[in-house]
Design a protein around this motif. Structure first.
Motif, PDB file in Angstrom:
ATOM      1  N   LYS A  83       0.835  -1.202   0.000  1.00 15.55           N
ATOM      2  CA  LYS A  83       0.000   0.000   0.000  1.00 15.55           C
ATOM      3  C   LYS A  83       0.871   1.255   0.000  1.00 15.55           C
ATOM      4  O   LYS A  83       0.569   2.235  -0.680  1.00 15.55           O
ATOM      5  CB  LYS A  83      -0.926   0.001   1.231  1.00 15.55           C
ATOM      6  CG  LYS A  83      -2.073  -0.998   1.147  1.00 15.55           C
ATOM      7  CD  LYS A  83      -2.888  -1.023   2.431  1.00 15.55           C
ATOM      8  CE  LYS A  83      -3.624   0.287   2.650  1.00 15.55           C
ATOM      9  NZ  LYS A  83      -4.705   0.522   1.642  1.00 15.55           N
ATOM     10  N   THR A  84       1.963   1.227   0.771  1.00 12.46           N
ATOM     11  CA  THR A  84       2.837   2.395   0.850  1.00 12.46           C
ATOM     12  C   THR A  84       3.494   2.660  -0.504  1.00 12.46           C
ATOM     13  O   THR A  84       3.538   3.810  -0.989  1.00 12.46           O
ATOM     14  CB  THR A  84       3.915   2.179   1.920  1.00 12.46           C
ATOM     15  OG1 THR A  84       3.288   1.840   3.151  1.00 12.46           O
ATOM     16  CG2 THR A  84       4.739   3.427   2.127  1.00 12.46           C
ATOM     17  N   SER A 123       8.697  -0.015   5.263  1.00 12.47           N
ATOM     18  CA  SER A 123       7.384   0.616   5.076  1.00 12.47           C
ATOM     19  C   SER A 123       7.307   1.936   5.814  1.00 12.47           C
ATOM     20  O   SER A 123       6.763   2.935   5.290  1.00 12.47           O
ATOM     21  CB  SER A 123       6.279  -0.321   5.568  1.00 12.47           C
ATOM     22  OG  SER A 123       6.289  -1.529   4.854  1.00 12.47           O
ATOM     23  N   ALA A 134       6.716   5.553   4.070  1.00 11.40           N
ATOM     24  CA  ALA A 134       5.542   6.328   4.464  1.00 11.40           C
ATOM     25  C   ALA A 134       5.943   7.666   5.054  1.00 11.40           C
ATOM     26  O   ALA A 134       5.263   8.687   4.835  1.00 11.40           O
ATOM     27  CB  ALA A 134       4.719   5.539   5.478  1.00 11.40           C
ATOM     28  N   ARG A 162       4.979  11.647   3.613  1.00 13.75           N
ATOM     29  CA  ARG A 162       4.001  12.269   4.502  1.00 13.75           C
ATOM     30  C   ARG A 162       3.531  13.630   4.015  1.00 13.75           C
ATOM     31  O   ARG A 162       2.506  14.146   4.471  1.00 13.75           O
ATOM     32  CB  ARG A 162       4.594  12.402   5.911  1.00 13.75           C
ATOM     33  CG  ARG A 162       5.697  13.440   6.026  1.00 13.75           C
ATOM     34  CD  ARG A 162       6.392  13.363   7.379  1.00 13.75           C
ATOM     35  NE  ARG A 162       7.349  14.437   7.567  1.00 13.75           N
ATOM     36  CZ  ARG A 162       8.551  14.479   7.032  1.00 13.75           C
ATOM     37  NH1 ARG A 162       8.961  13.483   6.249  1.00 13.75           N
ATOM     38  NH2 ARG A 162       9.358  15.505   7.245  1.00 13.75           N
ATOM     39  N   ASN A 188      -3.626  10.939  -0.147  1.00 14.70           N
ATOM     40  CA  ASN A 188      -2.855   9.761   0.291  1.00 14.70           C
ATOM     41  C   ASN A 188      -3.132   9.411   1.752  1.00 14.70           C
ATOM     42  O   ASN A 188      -3.644  10.212   2.517  1.00 14.70           O
ATOM     43  CB  ASN A 188      -1.365  10.008   0.088  1.00 14.70           C
ATOM     44  CG  ASN A 188      -0.787  10.868   1.192  1.00 14.70           C
ATOM     45  OD1 ASN A 188      -0.373  10.362   2.225  1.00 14.70           O
ATOM     46  ND2 ASN A 188      -0.772  12.173   0.991  1.00 14.70           N
ATOM     47  N   GLU A 189      -2.772   8.188   2.095  1.00 14.02           N
ATOM     48  CA  GLU A 189      -2.899   7.694   3.467  1.00 14.02           C
ATOM     49  C   GLU A 189      -1.529   7.434   4.088  1.00 14.02           C
ATOM     50  O   GLU A 189      -1.391   6.644   5.018  1.00 14.02           O
ATOM     51  CB  GLU A 189      -3.733   6.413   3.493  1.00 14.02           C
ATOM     52  CG  GLU A 189      -3.179   5.296   2.634  1.00 14.02           C
ATOM     53  CD  GLU A 189      -4.017   4.036   2.716  1.00 14.02           C
ATOM     54  OE1 GLU A 189      -4.730   3.866   3.734  1.00 14.02           O
ATOM     55  OE2 GLU A 189      -3.968   3.239   1.779  1.00 14.02           O
ATOM     56  N   ALA A 190      -0.510   8.084   3.567  1.00 12.00           N
ATOM     57  CA  ALA A 190       0.851   7.847   4.054  1.00 12.00           C
ATOM     58  C   ALA A 190       0.987   8.205   5.530  1.00 12.00           C
ATOM     59  O   ALA A 190       1.704   7.525   6.281  1.00 12.00           O
ATOM     60  CB  ALA A 190       1.851   8.652   3.227  1.00 12.00           C
ATOM     61  N   LYS A 191       0.310   9.263   5.939  1.00 12.25           N
ATOM     62  CA  LYS A 191       0.453   9.644   7.340  1.00 12.25           C
ATOM     63  C   LYS A 191      -0.179   8.612   8.274  1.00 12.25           C
ATOM     64  O   LYS A 191       0.329   8.359   9.374  1.00 12.25           O
ATOM     65  CB  LYS A 191      -0.151  11.023   7.583  1.00 12.25           C
ATOM     66  CG  LYS A 191      -1.652  11.104   7.358  1.00 12.25           C
ATOM     67  CD  LYS A 191      -2.147  12.514   7.686  1.00 12.25           C
ATOM     68  CE  LYS A 191      -3.662  12.591   7.482  1.00 12.25           C
ATOM     69  NZ  LYS A 191      -4.169  13.942   7.807  1.00 12.25           N
ATOM     70  N   ILE A 243      -0.376   5.354   7.628  1.00  8.61           N
ATOM     71  CA  ILE A 243       0.558   4.226   7.641  1.00  8.61           C
ATOM     72  C   ILE A 243       1.759   4.548   8.521  1.00  8.61           C
ATOM     73  O   ILE A 243       2.279   3.681   9.245  1.00  8.61           O
ATOM     74  CB  ILE A 243       1.000   3.888   6.204  1.00  8.61           C
ATOM     75  CG1 ILE A 243      -0.200   3.394   5.386  1.00  8.61           C
ATOM     76  CG2 ILE A 243       2.109   2.838   6.210  1.00  8.61           C
ATOM     77  CD1 ILE A 243       0.112   3.131   3.924  1.00  8.61           C
ATOM     78  N   THR A 244       2.204   5.796   8.491  1.00  7.59           N
ATOM     79  CA  THR A 244       3.347   6.205   9.321  1.00  7.59           C
ATOM     80  C   THR A 244       3.037   6.011  10.796  1.00  7.59           C
ATOM     81  O   THR A 244       3.836   5.429  11.556  1.00  7.59           O
ATOM     82  CB  THR A 244       3.696   7.679   9.059  1.00  7.59           C
ATOM     83  OG1 THR A 244       4.006   7.844   7.676  1.00  7.59           O
ATOM     84  CG2 THR A 244       4.890   8.106   9.907  1.00  7.59           C
TER      85      THR A 244
END
Length: 661
Positions: free
Chosen positions: A481-482, A570, A574, A578, A585-588, A590-591
């Motif tokens: 996903k990342t 990952s 991520a 950010r 995005n959903e990077a934050k 995942i972080t």
């Protein structure tokens, strides 16, 4: 205890030899120092007081023992059993009422007493007035009647009782019923008479044969000793008198016990006898029921009638006491010698953990078998209790409920995503990977159940491998996903070469590669050194902790390390992504999820290493549940919140950042 004279030293030497030969033991050996005025009484009293032994054998005369008894009386040292030698067993110096609290119940050897025919009549006819030249009779008169004879030229002090010669010896006869020294002198005189008689008879025979023999002196000293060895006669009370080849008279003693008489005076009551005559078989006879042993003062009080009181006292006094330097060690204890003390003086030390002894006064303790443990008394080995992380205990049951309940949350979210799969927020977040991730998180929650229950061989093989594989699938999905988020953002430029990697094949390749590498690690682990059930008997004494031995710890930590590597990659990707637009995005998320995930497993390492037994499994379950919940909350809860409570934000324009909030 003995006086430091030939009498005492020889007596104590012979007595110790026989005591040790009989299997008994001497707690202490002390000497009455006759050269000291106090006879070393303070030291002797201290030794007697501090010793646990109650029986004290004493070789001493009454005069040398007197200072010691005085010191014992001053210190009030009572409750000892005194074994008296013949020198003081009937001594008038110490056998008085003053010392009764100290010497009560004393028992000892006394010179044999006997009846002398005609002695009473001889005393009745004796009177110093009839034989004024008999100085011994006059002295006896003075001592017996407590008076003094008037002598020419001597003036008696005022108040002195004068002897008249009219005193009666009737009362004296009662005190002379037990004649010990007198009887010994009587035997000695008669023995000498019989020896001389034998010499005279032999001389008469020699004179008849040779006239020259009649001219020799009557006796030589060696002749008397030689003649004594052949003496044999019977006394008027039927006692046989004879001597052995060394000229020694067979030992004949009375056994006397110090008791209080009817008038409150101390009496030496005969309770037995010893006859060393070989013909009698060295007879030693003691009437134990006639002995009155000592008892400590103020121990109890009798409030009974006089007849019943006498009976009760007789029973109480007749109980035979026990004299030991140290009390017997019970089962579960062993004897340890005290430095500088004889072997009978010891300490009782409890057996160390894991050891027992089922005998009293045991010298050594014995180790229980590996699967057994001592009971509370440490006198018997009982099977050890089995301990494992079971479903029945509160912690295990709680974790089971938590695991099963937690596994329903990803399933519910998966159903929600399937139901809302056409909505923009679900489609924009890689629907297929999200569903696979939710499925893997469900398996993560459920794999914790394999750590609970009795460690069967199959369970030991399954639990770590299942944990490693499902978490590899889970983290690989997060990594996919990342990477998808990063590629999707970078590929928005028309001339970008990353557009060809935006498909689902890239995600499945990343997931497949991540799982295959972990699978290879697990296969190598199971092939070379697989986990197996193990019984730990060291961590918890008395308990067999049944757990799974990981086999190869290196392989276990390689598996954990690989999961950490996937999560770290990952997290880094991520974190670098950010700054992408929040609406896309959903990077934050995942972080944050991976930050919590890594924090859990980094803290797991010291907790796992410090835990013992079943709690190692509990630590791993906590880490599994916590890290799984971190992924659920941080990645999926924001999306579910929008789907359920903010449907107006679940639009394509909002996701593309075209709607002004």
């Amino acid at each position: 205890m003995a006086e430091d004279t030939d009498y005492g030293l020889e007596g104590i030497r012979a007595t110790k030899k026989e005591i040790l030969r009989s299997g008994a033991c001497v707690a202490f050996t002390e000497y009455i120092v006759t050269s000291k005025l106090d006879r070393n009484a303070p030291h002797l009293s201290k030794v007697i007081e501090e010793s646990n032994a109650t029986a004290v054998v004493v070789f001493s005369s009454g005069s040398n023992l007197l200072p010691v008894v005085e010191e014992l009386l001053r210190r009030n040292i009572t409750g000892k059993i005194w074994i008296a030698s013949e020198s003081w067993s009937t001594s008038g110096l110490v056998s008085i009422e003053k010392y009764w609290t100290i010497l009560q119940g004393a028992i000892g050897f006394a010179l044999h007493s006997g009846q002398i025919t005609g002695f009473k009549e001889f005393l009745s006819a004796s009177n110093p007035l009839k034989t004024p030249d008999d100085i011994y009779l006059m002295e006896f008169w003075e001592v017996n009647f407590g008076c003094k004879w008037e002598k020419a030229g001597a003036v008696l002090p005022n108040g002195t009782k004068r002897c008249t010669g009219q005193e009666s010896l009737e009362n004296t006869f009662n005190s002379l019923t037990v004649l010990r020294v007198t009887y010994s002198v009587y035997i000695a005189v008669y023995s000498l008479a019989w020896a001389l008689d034998g010499i005279i008879i032999r001389r008469r025979k020699d004179c008849l044969a040779t006239q020259k023999k009649c001219m020799e002196p009557l006796t030589y000293p060696w002749e008397i000793l030689h003649s004594l060895r052949s003496v044999y006669f019977t006394t008027s009370d039927d006692q046989e008198i004879h001597f052995d080849s060394n000229g020694d008279f067979p030992a004949v003693y009375d056994i006397v016990n110090w008791q209080i008489g009817p008038r409150g005076d101390v009496q030496q009551v005969k309770v037995g006898s010893y006859d060393g005559n070989p013909k009698q078989g060295n007879k030693f006879v003691v009437n134990t029921s006639a002995i009155q042993w000592t008892r400590r003062q103020n121990q109890f009080t009798l409030t009974l009638s006089s007849s019943m009181e006498s009976t009760c006292k007789s029973i109480l006094y007749s109980k035979i006491p026990v004299s030991t330097c140290s009390h017997s060690c019970p089962q579960g204890f062993r004897k340890v010698t005290i430095p500088g003390k004889p072997v009978c003086c010891f300490q009782c030390v409890q057996c160390p953990p894991g050891d027992i002894t089922n005998q009293t006064d045991s010298i050594d303790c014995f180790r229980c078998p590996w699967d057994q443990w001592p009971n509370v008394l440490q006198n018997q080995c009982v099977p050890k209790a089995l301990e494992f992380f079971s479903f029945e205990e509160p912690l295990g049951a709680t974790l089971v409920v938590t695991s099963i309940t937690s596994s329903t949350i990803p399933v519910a979210l998966l159903g929600l995503f399937i139901y809302c799969k056409t909505t923009p927020i679900v489609r924009a977040n890689n629907y297929s990977i999200s569903c696979l991730l939710l499925l893997s998180i469900t398996l993560c929650f459920l794999c914790s159940l394999t750590f609970i229950g009795y460690p069967q061989p199959g369970k030991c093989l399954l639990r770590q491998v299942a944990f490693g594989m499902v978490f590899s699938l889970c983290i690989s999905c997060v990594l996919a996903k990342t990477i998808t988020v990063v590629i999707a953002f970078k590929a928005t430029k028309p001339d970008s070469g990353l557009r060809k990697w935006t498909g689902t094949k890239t995600s499945y390749f990343v997931i497949g590669l991540g799982v295959i590498i972990q699978l290879c690690i697990c296969v190598i682990w199971l092939s070379l050194s697989p986990p197996f059930p193990d019984q730990d008997i060291i961590s918890h004494p008395g308990i067999i902790t049944v757990n799974c031995n990981e086999g190869s710890t290196t392989a276990f930590w390689c598996m954990i390390g690989y999961l950490g590597l996937l999560a770290t990659i990952s997290f880094v990707l991520a974190f670098l992504a950010r700054r992408l637009p929040d609406s896309f995005n959903e990077a934050k998320f995942i972080t944050f999820s991976l930050l919590a995930f890594l924090s859990v497993w980094v803290s797991f390492i010291p907790a796992y290493l410090s835990a013992q037994g079943k709690y190692t499994s509990a630590m791993e379950i906590f880490a599994i549940l916590s890290s799984s919940w971190a992924l659920v909350i941080c990645i999926f809860m924001p999306k579910c919140f929008i789907i359920l409570f903010r449907p107006e934000q679940n639009t394509k324009d909002n996701l593309m950042g075209k709607t002004i909030s």
